[in-house]
Design an enzyme around this catalytic site. Structure first.
Site, PDB file in Angstrom:
ATOM      1  CE1 TYR A 338      -4.312  -1.701   0.611  1.00  0.00           C
ATOM      2  CE2 TYR A 338      -2.739  -3.367   1.302  1.00  0.00           C
ATOM      3  CZ  TYR A 338      -4.012  -3.017   0.906  1.00  0.00           C
ATOM      4  OH  TYR A 338      -4.984  -3.976   0.808  1.00  0.00           O
ATOM      5  N   PRO A 367       0.588   8.180   2.890  1.00  0.00           N
ATOM      6  CG  PRO A 367       0.779   6.943   4.846  1.00  0.00           C
ATOM      7  CD  PRO A 367       1.421   7.150   3.515  1.00  0.00           C
ATOM      8  CB  ILE A 372      -6.065  12.221  -4.701  1.00  0.00           C
ATOM      9  CG1 ILE A 372      -5.086  12.221  -5.884  1.00  0.00           C
ATOM     10  CG2 ILE A 372      -7.265  13.099  -5.014  1.00  0.00           C
ATOM     11  CD1 ILE A 372      -5.647  11.586  -7.143  1.00  0.00           C
ATOM     12  NE  ARG A 374     -12.095   9.339   0.923  1.00  0.00           N
ATOM     13  CZ  ARG A 374     -11.364   8.627   1.773  1.00  0.00           C
ATOM     14  NH1 ARG A 374     -11.199   9.024   3.017  1.00  0.00           N
ATOM     15  NH2 ARG A 374     -10.796   7.503   1.375  1.00  0.00           N
ATOM     16  CG  ASN A 407      -7.162   1.572  -1.067  1.00  0.00           C
ATOM     17  OD1 ASN A 407      -7.598   0.570  -1.615  1.00  0.00           O
ATOM     18  ND2 ASN A 407      -7.315   1.799   0.240  1.00  0.00           N
ATOM     19  CD  GLU A 408     -11.616   1.303   0.740  1.00  0.00           C
ATOM     20  OE1 GLU A 408     -11.581   1.994   1.782  1.00  0.00           O
ATOM     21  OE2 GLU A 408     -11.926   0.093   0.748  1.00  0.00           O
ATOM     22  NE  ARG A 453     -20.879  -2.308  -7.192  1.00  0.00           N
ATOM     23  CZ  ARG A 453     -21.534  -3.394  -6.804  1.00  0.00           C
ATOM     24  NH1 ARG A 453     -21.182  -4.009  -5.683  1.00  0.00           N
ATOM     25  NH2 ARG A 453     -22.564  -3.856  -7.512  1.00  0.00           N
ATOM     26  CD  GLU A 512      -8.357  -3.704   1.070  1.00  0.00           C
ATOM     27  OE1 GLU A 512      -9.406  -3.668   1.760  1.00  0.00           O
ATOM     28  OE2 GLU A 512      -7.481  -2.819   1.134  1.00  0.00           O
TER      29      GLU A 512
END
Length: 798
Positions: A338, A367, A372, A374, A407-408, A453, A512
């Site tokens: 990650y 981190p 980006i 959000r 990621n998310e 989604r 995941e």
């Protein structure tokens, strides 16, 4: 008689190689006839003055000197040409006179530093703004690699001499030695010649004015020394053949050595919506998440429990050696990482996993300020440069399957962030393509309501231009899906999702999986993911997680690591996953690669109330333009602390509030993914944005020094333009083309990696063959080690 002819021919070739190399070593040591005619590279500066004059719209006076005796490196004036050798360089004026710099062993090729040191200070400052960040300016890169090339050439010269001398002794053993020296000398010369050729080619690229994008008038070309070097290599490599005829055992030994040590991991590429190996077999990701959890600071702004620090697992060589047997017990062929630190060494882990047939999927984000956000999204130079630095560091490894650009990041209530993610995919993909890389670009999405989604998944692979182009499309869509809990089944957990993605146009997998809400984790979904129910749509998945990881839902993790990091203790979750993964003994090899349809990239759908993202994407971050702008700003951000991450956002909020009260606006630094409107410097580093806001407030207050203080974090720039009008004109000149989309290039220096990543250099193991070109010291060490090892083997055989 035939043997004598062979050795004579080999000796002649070795002697020719040595003579050529002697000439090469005397190049540019002085200005006499022979040394003057031999150089590795020539830099012609005669057109630079005219280009500089056109850029600043003023006459250029005092840039050049016609005094051949004027001292070098003393701001005495630029010469017409500069020619660089292995031990020194010489500079020549228009009439042909010149002088040479100090001689030194392994003189470094640093053309930008060398030439600007001859300029008056005003022209060196202008040159810093006008000459683009490129290999020509990257003195560290050129200096290190030219020094490495020198040692390769010197060692190659020694090997060529030893090949000639041992060939005169006329015995099978000495012929064998001659062959060894000729082979290694050829390899060393090849490396040295290749390094110089690459340096010259890369220095020639994009010599444009950073502001006007016009040619700079600087011409770089290879000198006669480059051709001499390649000729010496050809002579020596050809001499290997005759030596081999007298020592055929060498061929057998080398063949056995190569066959025993080279085990390349199969290359995996995408065809349409499926992955295939270079043998044409369908490839599935059978993986596990592999990253120790960093520090998680609980707060209202961190509902997901995202860490603020990270531990780079691929920089811990001993830990990778410790964990590999357990990864092999699970039978995985991929790991997902990650966060990585591009300043650390990853050779041990990456080479270890490659030899074990394990690919890596690497998230490029870090981190805090390395991703980006959000809540306040931007696609800016600091993030792009960080992504590029990571790509460059990992480009030497053959087992990088994909880079995730996020990621998310996009949630159901933050779909306006999607254009920033898509812009990141566009620019990352363009950079990889420019480097000739086939590594995939991916994104890992959170699972959620189908109202956002599927629109997000389709948005990430659509073409805003409507021309069926893949330029801004991801290659690999990952879904973090935890819907299979306990003893579930395909129909209850995965059927609807699989049906929703049945017509998806690129590769999809579960980035995941592994629900913990109905313990124990049975992992029965592992078999379903690779079954005939799902293989037409999905290409595998990543089980979460090898290391312990705490979340709002509970505790993940398959193993525990001892306090001294030396021992692994497996848990029941590990054993159950091992059993279920063990049931997947083969993959469904369908469709055949030749039958897999190519992807199409439809036009992007219009925004809806559930998915508000604009189809107008942010521009490509322009490092040169932002750096140019920074030099013109009248009030500079000079933080009172080195760890300014926490205060940066606060100061921006304060600065925008004060600027608004003064009648100004922060619109220039912001971007709106819903409206598709992006400020002209929205792509700049946050520190430059803050300097811009501080400067605007400082100018609005008639350049009152106190208006630039910002609690001691601002400093007046004495080199800024003298008036508000001039400052605005200079800023507009730097940001001449806001909104531009182009192929990004590597940053000149690596200064964008946050210090939140830890790891330790590998304590054992050497660098692989591919990694040596990026590390001159390793290149030298590897070559010497190889020579000594073969000599030891020869001695043993004798």
């Amino acid at each position: 008689m035939r043997g004598e002819i062979c050795i004579s021919f080999a000796s002649v070739l070795s002697f020719a190689s040595i003579m050529l190399l002697i000439f090469l070593h005397v190049g540019q040591i002085n200005t006499s006839k022979v040394p003057r005619g031999i150089s590795m590279v020539k830099v012609n500066m005669t057109g630079y003055g005219a280009a500089l004059e056109a850029a600043i719209l003023n006459p250029v006076q005092g840039l050049y000197t016609n005094n051949a005796s004027a001292p070098l490196q003393a701001a005495a004036g630029v010469r017409a040409t500069y020619e660089f050798g292995l031990y020194s360089y010489c500079a020549y004026v228009q009439d042909g006179g010149g002088q040479c710099g100090n001689q030194t062993i392994g003189a470094q090729f640093r053309p930008y530093d060398t030439i600007t040191a001859d300029m008056a200070s005003n022209y060196s400052v202008l040159s810093a703004s006008f000459i683009q960040d490129s290999t020509f300016r990257d003195s560290k890169y050129l200096g290190q690699h030219s020094k490495a090339a020198y040692w390769m050439l010197l060692l190659g010269t020694i090997c060529a001499a030893l090949a000639l001398l041992t060939g005169f002794l006329k015995s099978n053993f000495t012929f064998f030695l001659s062959s060894i020296f000729a082979v290694f000398g050829s390899v060393l010369l090849l490396i040295g010649a290749s390094l110089w050729t690459v340096m010259i080619k890369k220095s020639q690229v994009v010599l444009l004015n950073a502001v006007t994008q016009q040619p700079l008038g600087i011409e770089i070309s290879g000198g006669s020394g480059l051709f001499i070097m390649w000729a010496a290599f050809v002579c020596l490599i050809v001499s290997v053949g005759p030596y081999l005829l007298r020592a055929p055992v060498l061929f057998t030994l080398l063949t056995a050595f190569i066959a025993g040590t080279v085990q390349a991991i199969p290359k995996v590429t995408r065809t349409g919506r499926y992955l295939y190996t270079d043998a044409g077999s369908r490839f599935y990701i059978k993986g596990i998440a592999y990253q120790e959890q960093g520090v998680v600071v609980a707060s209202d702004d961190n509902a997901f429990g995202e860490p603020s620090t990270f531990i780079d697992p691929l920089a811990l060589g001993d830990a990778c050696k410790r964990d590999l047997p357990f990864l092999q017990q699970l039978g995985v062929n991929a790991i997902r990482v990650y966060s990585v630190n591009s300043t650390l060494n990853h050779d041990v882990c990456m080479n270890l996993f490659s030899q074990a047939g394990i690919y890596t999927i690497i998230d490029l984000a870090l981190p805090l300020n390395g991703s980006i956000d959000r809540l306040s999204p931007s696609w800016s130079t600091n993030i792009l440069n960080q992504y590029i630095n990571t790509i460059d560091v990992f480009s030497k490894y053959d087992n990088v399957l994909a880079y995730n650009i996020g990621n998310e990041v996009v949630l159901s209530d933050s779909t306006a962030v999607a254009p920033f993610v898509k812009a990141a995919a566009r620019d990352t993909k363009a950079y990889l393509k420019s480097k000739g890389s086939s590594v995939l670009v991916g994104y890992a999405a959170i699972n959620g309501a189908s109202t956002f989604r599927e629109p997000l998944a389709n948005y990430l692979t659509c073409d805003p231009s409507g021309s069926n182009s893949e330029a801004s499309s991801i290659d690999l869509y990952g879904l973090n899906d935890y819907s299979w809990c306990g003893d579930s089944n395909f129909q209850a957990s995965y059927a609807d999702t699989t049906n929703a993605f049945s017509s998806y146009n690129v590769v999809a997998y579960f980035s995941e999986f592994g629900c913990i809400l109905s313990p124990p984790r049975l992992w029965t979904e592992s078999v379903a993911i690779f079954s005939s129910d799902m293989s037409p749509v999905w290409s595998g998945g990543i089980a979460f997680s090898y290391f312990p990881a705490t979340s709002a839902q509970g505790q993940f993790g398959l193993v525990n690591i001892s306090q001294d990091a030396s021992t692994v203790t497996t848990g029941d979750d590990f054993n159950r996953l091992k059993t279920q993964y063990g049931l997947v003994t083969s993959f469904i090899d369908s469709p055949a690669q030749s039958a897999a349809p190519a992807s199409s990239y439809p036009s992007c759908a219009a925004a809806t109330t559930d998915f508000v993202a604009s189809t107008t994407l942010p521009p490509t971050p322009n490092d040169a333009a932002c750096t140019c702008l920074k030099s013109t700003l009248s009030c500079q951000f000079t933080p009172a602390t080195n760890n300014y991450t926490l205060i940066l956002g606060q100061l921006l909020d304060v600065g925008c509030s004060l600027l608004g009260q003064a009648g100004g606006s922060c619109a220039d630094i912001g971007g709106n993914g819903q409206t598709g409107v992006y400020g002209r410097i929205s792509d700049c580093d946050p520190t430059i944005k803050l300097s811009f806001v501080m400067s605007q407030y400082y100018e609005a207050n008639n350049r009152n020094v106190q208006a630039c203080s910002f609690s001691g974090n601002g400093t007046v720039n004495p080199l800024a333009p003298p008036s508000v009008t001039a400052a605005n004109a200079a800023a507009s000149s730097c940001i001449a083309n806001p909104g531009a989309v182009f192929t990004p290039s590597a940053p000149a220096t690596n200064n964008n990696v946050p210090n939140t990543g830890t790891g330790k250099p590998a304590s054992t193991g050497g660098t692989g063959g591919a990694s040596t070109l990026a590390d001159p010291n390793a290149l030298l060490g590897l070559s010497v080690m190889a020579i000594l090892s073969v000599m030891g083997a020869v001695w043993t055989l004798a």
